[in-house]
Design a protein around this motif. Structure first.
Motif, short mmCIF file in Angstrom:
data_model
loop_
_atom_site.label_atom_id
_atom_site.label_comp_id
_atom_site.label_asym_id
_atom_site.label_seq_id
_atom_site.Cartn_x
_atom_site.Cartn_y
_atom_site.Cartn_z
N LEU A 167 30.11 10.91 15.87
CA LEU A 167 28.86 11.66 16.03
C LEU A 167 27.71 10.86 15.44
N GLY A 168 26.51 11.20 15.85
CA GLY A 168 25.37 10.49 15.30
C GLY A 168 24.16 11.38 15.22
N GLU A 169 23.01 10.73 15.21
CA GLU A 169 21.75 11.46 15.10
C GLU A 169 20.87 11.00 16.25
N ILE A 170 20.52 11.93 17.14
CA ILE A 170 19.60 11.59 18.22
C ILE A 170 18.51 12.64 18.24
N HIS A 171 17.30 12.23 17.94
CA HIS A 171 16.14 13.11 18.08
C HIS A 171 15.15 12.41 19.00
N ASP A 172 14.49 13.17 19.83
CA ASP A 172 13.53 12.56 20.76
C ASP A 172 12.21 13.33 20.71
N PRO A 173 11.17 12.82 20.09
CA PRO A 173 11.11 11.53 19.41
C PRO A 173 11.74 11.59 18.02
N GLU A 174 12.17 10.44 17.52
CA GLU A 174 12.71 10.38 16.16
C GLU A 174 11.54 10.26 15.18
N THR A 175 11.53 11.14 14.18
CA THR A 175 10.44 11.09 13.20
C THR A 175 10.98 10.97 11.78
N HIS A 176 12.29 11.15 11.59
CA HIS A 176 12.84 11.16 10.23
C HIS A 176 12.91 9.75 9.65
N LEU A 177 12.66 9.70 8.36
CA LEU A 177 12.44 8.41 7.70
C LEU A 177 13.59 7.42 7.90
N ILE A 178 14.82 7.79 7.54
CA ILE A 178 15.90 6.80 7.54
C ILE A 178 16.15 6.25 8.96
N PRO A 179 16.32 7.10 9.98
CA PRO A 179 16.51 6.52 11.32
C PRO A 179 15.31 5.71 11.81
N VAL A 180 14.10 6.11 11.42
CA VAL A 180 12.92 5.34 11.83
C VAL A 180 12.98 3.93 11.21
N VAL A 181 13.31 3.86 9.92
CA VAL A 181 13.38 2.55 9.25
C VAL A 181 14.48 1.70 9.89
N LEU A 182 15.61 2.35 10.19
CA LEU A 182 16.74 1.58 10.75
C LEU A 182 16.46 1.17 12.19
N GLU A 183 15.70 1.97 12.91
CA GLU A 183 15.31 1.55 14.27
C GLU A 183 14.39 0.34 14.20
N ALA A 184 13.56 0.29 13.16
CA ALA A 184 12.72 -0.90 12.97
C ALA A 184 13.61 -2.11 12.65
N ALA A 185 14.64 -1.88 11.84
CA ALA A 185 15.58 -2.97 11.53
C ALA A 185 16.29 -3.45 12.79
N ALA A 186 16.56 -2.51 13.68
CA ALA A 186 17.29 -2.84 14.92
C ALA A 186 16.37 -3.47 15.97
N GLY A 187 15.07 -3.56 15.67
CA GLY A 187 14.13 -4.12 16.65
C GLY A 187 13.69 -3.11 17.70
N GLU A 188 14.04 -1.83 17.49
CA GLU A 188 13.66 -0.79 18.45
C GLU A 188 12.24 -0.29 18.17
N ARG A 189 11.69 -0.64 17.02
CA ARG A 189 10.30 -0.35 16.67
C ARG A 189 9.71 -1.62 16.08
N ASP A 190 8.40 -1.76 16.20
CA ASP A 190 7.78 -2.99 15.68
C ASP A 190 7.74 -2.98 14.16
N TYR A 191 7.57 -1.79 13.58
CA TYR A 191 7.45 -1.70 12.12
C TYR A 191 7.65 -0.25 11.71
N VAL A 192 7.79 -0.03 10.39
CA VAL A 192 7.81 1.33 9.88
C VAL A 192 6.52 1.55 9.10
N GLU A 193 5.93 2.69 9.32
CA GLU A 193 4.68 3.01 8.62
C GLU A 193 4.98 3.94 7.45
N ILE A 194 4.47 3.60 6.28
CA ILE A 194 4.61 4.47 5.11
C ILE A 194 3.45 5.46 5.16
N PHE A 195 3.80 6.75 5.23
CA PHE A 195 2.75 7.77 5.31
C PHE A 195 2.24 8.13 3.92
#
Ligand code: UFG
Length: 337
Positions: free
Chosen positions: A189-217
């Protein structure tokens, strides 16, 4: 109790939102513990690939007729109610959607359950009911002043449950999640949200190259490193707390109980990003941006009452192993070696 035309010996639990992130992880643990599980989910935000039981009803909790048919067919003994909309920002823009789904339709479910004599009801509540707390760590008795419609819908439903359990033969337990995080360590099982807004998956998507960067709010909070602090609890630990709550309602027959579910450990946004960098061994691009409206600076649970009352404690006490499970999921999802 009655499943697929035959009587089941096992206790049957109806899980609304059982195709969602926390719901599906709980279903998996219930099945491991030998419960009969029925998933009721409209798949609007749930994923069919996460439905782990053949007893699956695709439907909306506002559909009274379908709920009646489902209760009649499966004769569940308990309901775990996860189905809800859960985006704070969206709830501000479109409160009607949140009151309709999280309160009005939730009542349809609760009344149907009551009509069928269900006496155990476990509800997914949220730390959002506390708003911006005066004291941290947060105890269950802390003032409840939610700052957005999402939090208000959760608090409203808690109050309904409290009133119902005082008047009708139903015991209810609200579990107030802090920040649900991590994924199934077995990778099913995993975590799929559309759009993803939660911090840990957002940071890891940036690590995976799926986002250009993570923004600290926001880096100007009154916290040691200026970024907001949260209490991250692994989704499997949340799942186990639900099973403990079921046992507790069986044992105690209490009317209404509510518990915070967290680890009691706070981690700042910067700490989370650092942990993600260590786990992934990737130098994740980060930008500092403005605060996100409605974000409290610090939300950390005082989890003691839940530990005692539920006879439960989280197994994932540190952040790294939680992030590792999420990273394994992200790598699997995006085919990264
Ligand atoms: N954050 C960032 N950048 C991002 C995403 C998040 O800096 O790209 C920050 C947020 O501003 C916040 C922290 O990371 O300070 C955690 O944010 P999340 O969106 O992961 O989680 P929240 O604490 O906002 O939300 C969680 C649950 C909600 C619940 C809320 C209670 O996901 O369902 O806690 O306040 F309502």
């Amino acid at each position: 109790m009655k499943v697929g035309g035959f009587m089941s010996e096992k206790e049957t639990v109806l899980v609304t939102g059982g195709a969602g992130y926390i719901g599906s992880h709980t279903v998996k643990q219930l099945l491991k513990k030998n419960y009969e599980v029925v998933v009721f989910d409209n798949l609007v935000s749930g994923n069919e690939e996460f439905v782990l039981t053949e007893n699956f009803v695709k439907g909306d909790i506002g559909n009274r007729k379908l709920l009646n048919e489902t209760f009649r067919k499966y004769e569940p003994e308990a309901v775990m109610h996860f189905a809800a909309h859960c985006r704070v920002g969206e709830s501000v823009r479109d409160p009607a959607k949140y009151y309709e789904n999280n309160v009005v339709k939730g009542l349809t479910l609760l009344d149907t359950a009551r009509n069928f004599g269900i006496d155990k009801f476990i509800f997914s509540s949220s730390a959002a009911i506390y708003g911006d707390p005066e004291e941290v760590p947060i105890k269950e008795e802390a003032p409840k002043e939610p700052e957005n419609p999402y939090g208000r819908t959760k608090l409203t439903f808690e109050r309904i449950l409290e009133d119902y359990s005082g008047a009708y033969p139903v015991s209810a337990c609200s579990l107030r999640y802090f920040n649900a995080a991590g994924t199934d360590p077995e990778g099913e099982l995993g975590e799929i949200h559309d759009p993803e807004t939660h911090l840990i998956p957002v940071v890891l998507e940036a690590a995976a190259g799926e986002r250009d960067y993570v923004e600290i709010f926001g880096s100007d909070y009154d916290t040691p490193d200026g970024t907001a602090i949260r209490d991250f609890i692994h989704v499997n630990d949340l799942a186990m707390a639900h099973i403990s709550a079921l046992d507790m309602l069986d044992r105690e027959g209490e009317n209404y109980l509510a518990y915070n579910l967290g680890t009691g450990q706070g981690h700042s946004v910067k700490e989370v990003i650092e942990t993600c960098k260590e786990v992934t061994e990737i130098d994740i691009p980060v930008r500092e941006g403005n605060r996100r409206p409605g974000d409290p600076p610090k939300l950390v649970a005082d989890p003691g009452k839940g530990y005692r009352g539920l006879n439960w404690e989280p197994e994932f006490k540190d952040l790294s192993p939680i992030v590792e499970t999420s990273w394994n999921w992200i790598k699997q999802r995006y085919n990264i070696n």
